[in-house]
Design a protein around this motif. Structure first.
Motif, PDB file in Angstrom:
ATOM      1  N   ASP A  70       0.606  -0.956  -0.207  1.00 31.25           N
ATOM      2  CA  ASP A  70      -0.441   0.142  -0.193  1.00 31.25           C
ATOM      3  C   ASP A  70       0.833   1.068   0.471  1.00 31.25           C
ATOM      4  N   LEU A  71       1.900   1.173   0.597  1.00 29.64           N
ATOM      5  CA  LEU A  71       3.277   1.985   0.862  1.00 29.64           C
ATOM      6  C   LEU A  71       3.687   2.514  -1.075  1.00 29.64           C
ATOM      7  N   GLY A  72       4.011   1.872  -0.949  1.00 24.61           N
ATOM      8  CA  GLY A  72       4.555   0.980  -2.909  1.00 24.61           C
ATOM      9  C   GLY A  72       5.715   1.927  -2.804  1.00 24.61           C
ATOM     10  N   GLU A  73       6.905   1.728  -3.864  1.00 30.76           N
ATOM     11  CA  GLU A  73       7.877   1.745  -4.084  1.00 30.76           C
ATOM     12  C   GLU A  73       8.234   2.781  -3.873  1.00 30.76           C
ATOM     13  N   GLU A  74       7.589   4.429  -4.405  1.00 30.06           N
ATOM     14  CA  GLU A  74       8.588   5.608  -4.486  1.00 30.06           C
ATOM     15  C   GLU A  74       8.605   5.628  -3.016  1.00 30.06           C
ATOM     16  N   LYS A  75       7.330   5.501  -2.093  1.00 24.77           N
ATOM     17  CA  LYS A  75       7.645   6.008  -0.930  1.00 24.77           C
ATOM     18  C   LYS A  75       8.140   5.430  -0.069  1.00 24.77           C
ATOM     19  N   LEU A  76       8.555   3.627  -0.150  1.00 25.70           N
ATOM     20  CA  LEU A  76       9.435   3.065   0.544  1.00 25.70           C
ATOM     21  C   LEU A  76      11.400   3.638   0.783  1.00 25.70           C
ATOM     22  N   ILE A  77      10.887   4.152  -1.000  1.00 23.84           N
ATOM     23  CA  ILE A  77      13.000   4.707  -1.297  1.00 23.84           C
ATOM     24  C   ILE A  77      12.490   5.904  -0.457  1.00 23.84           C
ATOM     25  N   GLU A  78      12.197   6.677  -0.287  1.00 21.64           N
ATOM     26  CA  GLU A  78      12.265   7.788   0.373  1.00 21.64           C
ATOM     27  C   GLU A  78      12.625   7.542   1.777  1.00 21.64           C
ATOM     28  N   HIS A  79      12.336   6.438   2.532  1.00 21.64           N
ATOM     29  CA  HIS A  79      12.635   5.551   3.369  1.00 21.64           C
ATOM     30  C   HIS A  79      14.695   5.115   3.831  1.00 21.64           C
ATOM     31  N   ILE A  80      14.009   4.659   2.845  1.00 19.91           N
ATOM     32  CA  ILE A  80      15.441   3.643   2.343  1.00 19.91           C
ATOM     33  C   ILE A  80      16.901   4.264   1.913  1.00 19.91           C
ATOM     34  N   LYS A  81      16.616   5.349   1.172  1.00 16.25           N
ATOM     35  CA  LYS A  81      17.216   5.991   0.556  1.00 16.25           C
ATOM     36  C   LYS A  81      18.764   6.511   0.827  1.00 16.25           C
ATOM     37  N   THR A  82      18.552   6.267   2.233  1.00 20.15           N
ATOM     38  CA  THR A  82      20.504   6.582   2.819  1.00 20.15           C
ATOM     39  C   THR A  82      21.188   5.417   3.295  1.00 20.15           C
ATOM     40  N   ILE A  83      20.714   4.068   2.353  1.00 20.12           N
ATOM     41  CA  ILE A  83      21.640   2.762   2.580  1.00 20.12           C
ATOM     42  C   ILE A  83      21.451   2.865   1.206  1.00 20.12           C
ATOM     43  N   GLY A  84      22.877   2.103   0.473  1.00 20.42           N
ATOM     44  CA  GLY A  84      23.404   1.340   0.215  1.00 20.42           C
ATOM     45  C   GLY A  84      22.572   0.545  -0.766  1.00 20.42           C
ATOM     46  N   LEU A  85      23.083   0.735  -2.227  1.00 21.34           N
ATOM     47  CA  LEU A  85      21.245   0.272  -3.541  1.00 21.34           C
ATOM     48  C   LEU A  85      20.481  -0.137  -2.872  1.00 21.34           C
TER      49      LEU A  85
END
Length: 213
Positions: A70-85
């Motif tokens: 439900d959150l979706g890939e783009e919003k997930l990316i916002e949370h984890i973009k400090t992590i490599g890959l």
């Protein structure tokens, strides 16, 4: 690579580990089996502290596979973009979440083979989840365990699979449940890569490492 230590020496090593910390815990923050799978998948080539920082807010809003979808890939990316890959990891998290919803009713399976079938989940991730959530005596070999196993002689091996087998074959059964946590923590904080802290090591007299500091 050190020679394989004998059974009695290994028993003494793990007896000391247990006396120092009877119930060692993994350092990845999680609230259920699903968040543990996601956290371990995100931790590849990243630090536990970095993953915990990224998932602190994420897991408040997406702690089940359906909530992650439900959150979706783009919003997930916002949370984890400090992590490599992070982009590739985000794709895998979304794929594994969909598989869990469609094939497992939103539950994380407790078999190694089923966990292997999830995108982004390799043998190490599967073993961490089996050990930490279901308390199976599975041995997840990371760089810290690989280094410690070979330096000390607890579990020498040319690759991670060989080290995993050596732990299973040579560490007494009573220590199998916590073996990988004791070894990870010792490798992370004492038997570090460049300048091991041999002066503070509680198994210094039993370890076969020739270049003790």
């Amino acid at each position: 690579m050190a020679k394989q230590l004998d059974f009695h020496t290994i028993r003494e090593i793990f007896t000391r580990f247990r006396e120092a910390e009877a119930e060692p815990k993994g350092e990845l923050s999680h609230t259920n089996a699903y968040t543990l799978v996601v956290a371990v998948a995100l931790s590849a080539q990243a630090t536990d502290a970095g993953v915990n920082k990224a998932t602190r807010e994420l897991f408040k809003i997406a702690d089940t596979p359906q909530k992650m979808l439900d959150l979706g890939e783009e919003k997930l990316i916002e949370h984890i973009k400090t992590i490599g890959l992070y982009r590739n990891k985000a794709k895998n998290v979304m794929k594994l979440s969909r598989i869990l919803v469609e094939q497992y009713g939103g539950e994380v399976p407790n078999s190694r083979a089923a966990l292997y079938g999830l995108p982004g989940v390799g043998r190490k991730t599967a073993n961490v989840v089996l050990n930490m959530w279901w308390h199976h005596p599975a041995q997840a070999v990371d760089t810290h365990i690989f280094r410690l196993g070979n330096r000390s002689g607890i579990a020498p091996g040319k690759d991670v699979d060989a080290v995993e087998r050596a732990i299973e074959d040579h560490v007494p059964t009573e220590f199998q449940q916590h073996a990988h946590h004791w070894m990870i923590l010792h490798g992370r904080y004492v038997c570090v890569a460049r300048k091991p802290k041999c002066g503070a090591c509680l198994i210094r007299d039993l370890c076969q490492f020739e270049d003790k500091t």
